[in-house]
Design a protein around this motif. Structure first.
Motif, PDB file in Angstrom:
ATOM      1  N   ASP A  24       1.011  -1.265  -0.059  1.00 19.57           N
ATOM      2  CA  ASP A  24       0.081  -0.393   0.034  1.00 19.57           C
ATOM      3  C   ASP A  24       0.904   1.276   0.268  1.00 19.57           C
ATOM      4  O   ASP A  24       2.106   1.339   0.023  1.00 19.57           O
ATOM      5  CB  ASP A  24      -0.777  -0.132   1.039  1.00 19.57           C
ATOM      6  N   ILE A  25       0.651   2.141  -0.744  1.00 17.02           N
ATOM      7  CA  ILE A  25       1.062   3.340  -0.342  1.00 17.02           C
ATOM      8  C   ILE A  25       0.170   4.557   0.201  1.00 17.02           C
ATOM      9  O   ILE A  25      -0.858   4.838  -0.633  1.00 17.02           O
ATOM     10  CB  ILE A  25       0.930   4.229  -2.055  1.00 17.02           C
ATOM     11  N   ILE A  26       0.916   4.704   1.152  1.00 20.53           N
ATOM     12  CA  ILE A  26       0.428   5.430   1.961  1.00 20.53           C
ATOM     13  C   ILE A  26       0.350   7.152   1.357  1.00 20.53           C
ATOM     14  O   ILE A  26      -0.990   8.207   1.244  1.00 20.53           O
ATOM     15  CB  ILE A  26       1.027   5.943   3.838  1.00 20.53           C
ATOM     16  N   THR A  27       1.314   7.725   1.055  1.00 17.95           N
ATOM     17  CA  THR A  27       1.760   9.004   0.520  1.00 17.95           C
ATOM     18  C   THR A  27       2.366   8.985  -0.359  1.00 17.95           C
ATOM     19  O   THR A  27       3.237   7.822  -0.218  1.00 17.95           O
ATOM     20  CB  THR A  27       2.086  10.229   1.332  1.00 17.95           C
ATOM     21  N   GLU A  28       2.818   9.760  -1.835  1.00 14.09           N
ATOM     22  CA  GLU A  28       3.346   9.351  -3.109  1.00 14.09           C
ATOM     23  C   GLU A  28       3.858  10.565  -3.132  1.00 14.09           C
ATOM     24  O   GLU A  28       3.139  11.756  -3.295  1.00 14.09           O
ATOM     25  CB  GLU A  28       2.547   9.059  -4.538  1.00 14.09           C
ATOM     26  N   ALA A  29       5.325  11.042  -3.429  1.00 15.78           N
ATOM     27  CA  ALA A  29       6.364  11.595  -4.265  1.00 15.78           C
ATOM     28  C   ALA A  29       5.530  12.808  -4.817  1.00 15.78           C
ATOM     29  O   ALA A  29       5.060  12.049  -5.925  1.00 15.78           O
ATOM     30  CB  ALA A  29       7.423  11.820  -4.174  1.00 15.78           C
ATOM     31  N   GLY A  30       5.547  14.485  -4.698  1.00 15.47           N
ATOM     32  CA  GLY A  30       4.609  14.815  -5.657  1.00 15.47           C
ATOM     33  C   GLY A  30       3.534  14.922  -5.635  1.00 15.47           C
ATOM     34  O   GLY A  30       2.846  15.856  -6.801  1.00 15.47           O
ATOM     35  N   LYS A  31       2.375  14.091  -5.202  1.00 15.65           N
ATOM     36  CA  LYS A  31       1.314  14.134  -4.888  1.00 15.65           C
ATOM     37  C   LYS A  31       0.491  14.595  -3.465  1.00 15.65           C
ATOM     38  O   LYS A  31       1.637  14.867  -2.779  1.00 15.65           O
ATOM     39  CB  LYS A  31       0.369  12.949  -5.021  1.00 15.65           C
ATOM     40  N   PRO A  32      -0.749  15.808  -3.234  1.00 18.57           N
ATOM     41  CA  PRO A  32      -0.961  15.607  -2.069  1.00 18.57           C
ATOM     42  C   PRO A  32      -1.106  14.196  -1.058  1.00 18.57           C
ATOM     43  O   PRO A  32      -1.894  13.252  -1.581  1.00 18.57           O
ATOM     44  CB  PRO A  32      -2.372  16.143  -2.469  1.00 18.57           C
ATOM     45  N   GLY A  33      -0.848  15.193  -0.232  1.00 20.01           N
ATOM     46  CA  GLY A  33      -0.610  13.669   0.876  1.00 20.01           C
ATOM     47  C   GLY A  33      -1.823  13.842   2.563  1.00 20.01           C
ATOM     48  O   GLY A  33      -2.332  14.979   2.639  1.00 20.01           O
ATOM     49  N   GLU A  34      -2.049  12.696   2.629  1.00 16.60           N
ATOM     50  CA  GLU A  34      -3.167  13.058   3.649  1.00 16.60           C
ATOM     51  C   GLU A  34      -2.036  13.636   5.225  1.00 16.60           C
ATOM     52  O   GLU A  34      -0.930  13.357   5.431  1.00 16.60           O
ATOM     53  CB  GLU A  34      -3.258  11.699   4.864  1.00 16.60           C
ATOM     54  N   ARG A  35      -2.162  14.453   5.946  1.00 15.64           N
ATOM     55  CA  ARG A  35      -2.646  15.564   6.615  1.00 15.64           C
ATOM     56  C   ARG A  35      -2.396  14.632   8.090  1.00 15.64           C
ATOM     57  O   ARG A  35      -3.238  15.015   9.020  1.00 15.64           O
ATOM     58  CB  ARG A  35      -2.456  16.997   7.235  1.00 15.64           C
ATOM     59  N   ALA A  36      -1.591  13.752   8.932  1.00 11.91           N
ATOM     60  CA  ALA A  36      -1.713  13.007   9.518  1.00 11.91           C
ATOM     61  C   ALA A  36      -0.516  12.849   9.951  1.00 11.91           C
ATOM     62  O   ALA A  36       0.487  12.496   9.194  1.00 11.91           O
ATOM     63  CB  ALA A  36      -2.770  11.624   9.099  1.00 11.91           C
ATOM     64  N   LEU A  37      -0.355  12.022  11.344  1.00 14.30           N
ATOM     65  CA  LEU A  37       0.480  11.558  12.488  1.00 14.30           C
ATOM     66  C   LEU A  37       0.326  10.217  12.603  1.00 14.30           C
ATOM     67  O   LEU A  37      -1.006  10.003  12.652  1.00 14.30           O
ATOM     68  CB  LEU A  37       0.447  12.645  13.442  1.00 14.30           C
TER      69      LEU A  37
END
Length: 149
Positions: A24-37
């Protein structure tokens, strides 16, 4: 400004358990990401940063995502990939902001480094603030380092 015990308790109540599968990809470089801890409870997550050229592996007891908390419209510079089935405690930026108000109270974000790398920290150096959960793996607590807060 230091967080109050009531704030820690509210944050614990607002946290959720999320599960990820291998690859699974949680965030990907260059794309908007989940703002979470994320606090890793089990499994392994790899964080790679093409810009800085580093890779870190996060395991149980580690946390990541603090860099994205301070920014309004975040475009990820890191790719976060799941290496094996993983469970995390997740706290969103919105919930953190709702509890503490000004996000600057969290202090500055630092480059992600696995907690496993620092062997100098001892359990006695931590103050337990509240219990996040109890399960098969034991008790998960939110703690604060006494010297660095």
């Amino acid at each position: 400004m230091e967080l109050k015990n009531e704030e820690y308790e509210l944050l614990a109540k607002l946290s959720v358990i999320v599960s990820f599968e291998t690859n699974d990809i949680i965030t990907e470089a260059g794309k908007p990401g989940e703002r979470a801890l994320y606090f890793v409870r089990s499994g392994e997550i790899q964080v790679s940063d093409e810009e800085d050229g580093y890779v870190n592996i996060f395991r149980s007891g580690d946390h990541l995502g603090d860099k994205a908390l301070g920014e309004e419209n975040v475009i990820c510079c890191q790719t976060i990939e799941v290496l094996e089935p993983t469970r995390c405690v997740m706290l969103t930026r919105e919930n953190i902001k709702r509890v503490i108000g000004d996000m600057s109270r969290l202090g500055k974000s630092s480059r992600p480094i696995s907690a496993k790398l620092d062997q100098r920290m001892k359990l006695d150096d931590l103050t337990e603030n509240c219990v996040l959960g109890v399960g098969t793996y034991g008790v998960v607590s939110l703690a604060q380092h006494q010297k660095t807060n």
